[in-house]
Every structure is written in C-alpha cells, then in structure tokens.
Design a protein around this motif. Structure first.
Motif, PDB file in Angstrom:
ATOM      1  N   ASP A 198      35.050 -23.577  72.733  1.00 41.94           N
ATOM      2  CA  ASP A 198      33.860 -24.352  72.395  1.00 41.94           C
ATOM      3  C   ASP A 198      34.117 -25.236  71.173  1.00 41.94           C
ATOM      4  N   GLN A 199      34.888 -24.738  70.214  1.00 40.87           N
ATOM      5  CA  GLN A 199      35.206 -25.524  69.025  1.00 40.87           C
ATOM      6  C   GLN A 199      35.999 -26.778  69.391  1.00 40.87           C
ATOM      7  N   LYS A 200      36.997 -26.634  70.252  1.00 41.35           N
ATOM      8  CA  LYS A 200      37.802 -27.792  70.664  1.00 41.35           C
ATOM      9  C   LYS A 200      36.970 -28.784  71.473  1.00 41.35           C
ATOM     10  N   LEU A 201      36.065 -28.267  72.284  1.00 44.31           N
ATOM     11  CA  LEU A 201      35.177 -29.156  73.038  1.00 44.31           C
ATOM     12  C   LEU A 201      34.281 -29.948  72.092  1.00 44.31           C
ATOM     13  N   ARG A 202      33.749 -29.286  71.068  1.00 49.41           N
ATOM     14  CA  ARG A 202      32.936 -30.002  70.077  1.00 49.41           C
ATOM     15  C   ARG A 202      33.763 -31.081  69.379  1.00 49.41           C
ATOM     16  N   ASP A 203      35.033 -30.763  69.105  1.00 48.99           N
ATOM     17  CA  ASP A 203      35.910 -31.736  68.436  1.00 48.99           C
ATOM     18  C   ASP A 203      36.084 -33.015  69.257  1.00 48.99           C
ATOM     19  N   ILE A 204      36.066 -32.886  70.574  1.00 48.89           N
ATOM     20  CA  ILE A 204      36.239 -34.078  71.423  1.00 48.89           C
ATOM     21  C   ILE A 204      34.902 -34.611  71.940  1.00 48.89           C
ATOM     22  N   GLY A 205      33.814 -34.020  71.468  1.00 43.88           N
ATOM     23  CA  GLY A 205      32.493 -34.547  71.777  1.00 43.88           C
ATOM     24  C   GLY A 205      31.931 -34.142  73.118  1.00 43.88           C
ATOM     25  N   LEU A 206      32.347 -32.972  73.629  1.00 38.96           N
ATOM     26  CA  LEU A 206      31.829 -32.490  74.910  1.00 38.96           C
ATOM     27  C   LEU A 206      31.133 -31.155  74.738  1.00 38.96           C
ATOM     28  N   THR A 207      30.173 -30.898  75.607  1.00 35.45           N
ATOM     29  CA  THR A 207      29.540 -29.582  75.648  1.00 35.45           C
ATOM     30  C   THR A 207      30.266 -28.744  76.692  1.00 35.45           C
ATOM     31  N   ARG A 208      30.008 -27.449  76.667  1.00 35.81           N
ATOM     32  CA  ARG A 208      30.599 -26.550  77.670  1.00 35.81           C
ATOM     33  C   ARG A 208      30.136 -26.967  79.064  1.00 35.81           C
ATOM     34  N   ALA A 209      28.874 -27.338  79.201  1.00 40.23           N
ATOM     35  CA  ALA A 209      28.345 -27.742  80.513  1.00 40.23           C
ATOM     36  C   ALA A 209      29.051 -28.994  81.025  1.00 40.23           C
ATOM     37  N   GLN A 210      29.295 -29.967  80.154  1.00 41.72           N
ATOM     38  CA  GLN A 210      30.002 -31.183  80.567  1.00 41.72           C
ATOM     39  C   GLN A 210      31.429 -30.863  81.012  1.00 41.72           C
ATOM     40  N   ALA A 211      32.089 -29.982  80.274  1.00 43.24           N
ATOM     41  CA  ALA A 211      33.464 -29.604  80.620  1.00 43.24           C
ATOM     42  C   ALA A 211      33.507 -28.876  81.959  1.00 43.24           C
ATOM     43  N   GLU A 212      32.573 -27.975  82.176  1.00 40.74           N
ATOM     44  CA  GLU A 212      32.531 -27.236  83.437  1.00 40.74           C
ATOM     45  C   GLU A 212      32.218 -28.162  84.616  1.00 40.74           C
ATOM     46  N   TYR A 213      31.315 -29.117  84.385  1.00 44.04           N
ATOM     47  CA  TYR A 213      30.988 -30.087  85.435  1.00 44.04           C
ATOM     48  C   TYR A 213      32.232 -30.900  85.824  1.00 44.04           C
ATOM     49  N   GLU A 214      32.941 -31.392  84.830  1.00 46.53           N
ATOM     50  CA  GLU A 214      34.150 -32.186  85.090  1.00 46.53           C
ATOM     51  C   GLU A 214      35.226 -31.337  85.759  1.00 46.53           C
ATOM     52  N   ALA A 215      35.403 -30.117  85.295  1.00 45.53           N
ATOM     53  CA  ALA A 215      36.439 -29.242  85.840  1.00 45.53           C
ATOM     54  C   ALA A 215      36.146 -28.839  87.285  1.00 45.53           C
ATOM     55  N   ALA A 216      34.877 -28.812  87.663  1.00 43.84           N
ATOM     56  CA  ALA A 216      34.503 -28.396  89.020  1.00 43.84           C
ATOM     57  C   ALA A 216      34.720 -29.503  90.056  1.00 43.84           C
TER      58      ALA A 216
END
Length: 80
Positions: free
Chosen positions: A56-74
């Motif tokens: 979650d910390q690295k996602l915040r560093d690149i300006g993404l939320t967990r939900a955005q990352a999961e959406y993209e990864a899916a």
C-alpha cells in the motif's frame, strides 16, 4: 502503466475518435505490427501482476489506491 509501457504505446499507437487504441498507418509491415503487439501484451502480462503485489505504501508513492491497482491487475493482457 509504467513509463516504458507509456512510451511504447504512444510511439506505435494512436487513439481513435472514441478513445480506443489503434495502430498508426505509417507503412509498417504486418510482421512489425505483430511484433509490437506481442511486445505490448508481454509487458502488460508481466507488469499487471507486479502491480497487484505492491505494498500500500508503494502504491501511495505512485499515486494509486489498492482498488485502482486491483482493477488494473484484473484486466486481461490484451485490454488497454
């Protein structure tokens, strides 16, 4: 989307009037178009699972939320 994937997409593709990606008609061969497509698919297939594994910390560093990352990864690799 990583910087390398962004540069790759904008170099070889253009968006049509509805916002979908399509190949530019610049006289490139079919073989070249296939090579570019396969390379892009490979990048997506490897980078999307990596994105899902970021903390979650690295996602915040690149300006993404967990939900955005999961959406993209899916998304399947062939979908932008």
């Amino acid at each position: 989307m990583s910087t390398s994937e962004y540069n790759f997409e904008t170099k070889y593709n253009a968006k049509d009037s509805e916002g979908r990606w399509e190949f530019k008609r610049t006289g490139t061969s079919i073989a070249s178009t296939i090579r570019v497509t396969l390379r892009l698919w490979h990048l997506r297939a490897t980078q999307r699972p990596q994105l899902a594994r970021l903390s979650d910390q690295k996602l915040r560093d690149i300006g993404l939320t967990r939900a955005q990352a999961e959406y993209e990864a899916a998304k399947p690799f062939w979908r932008a």
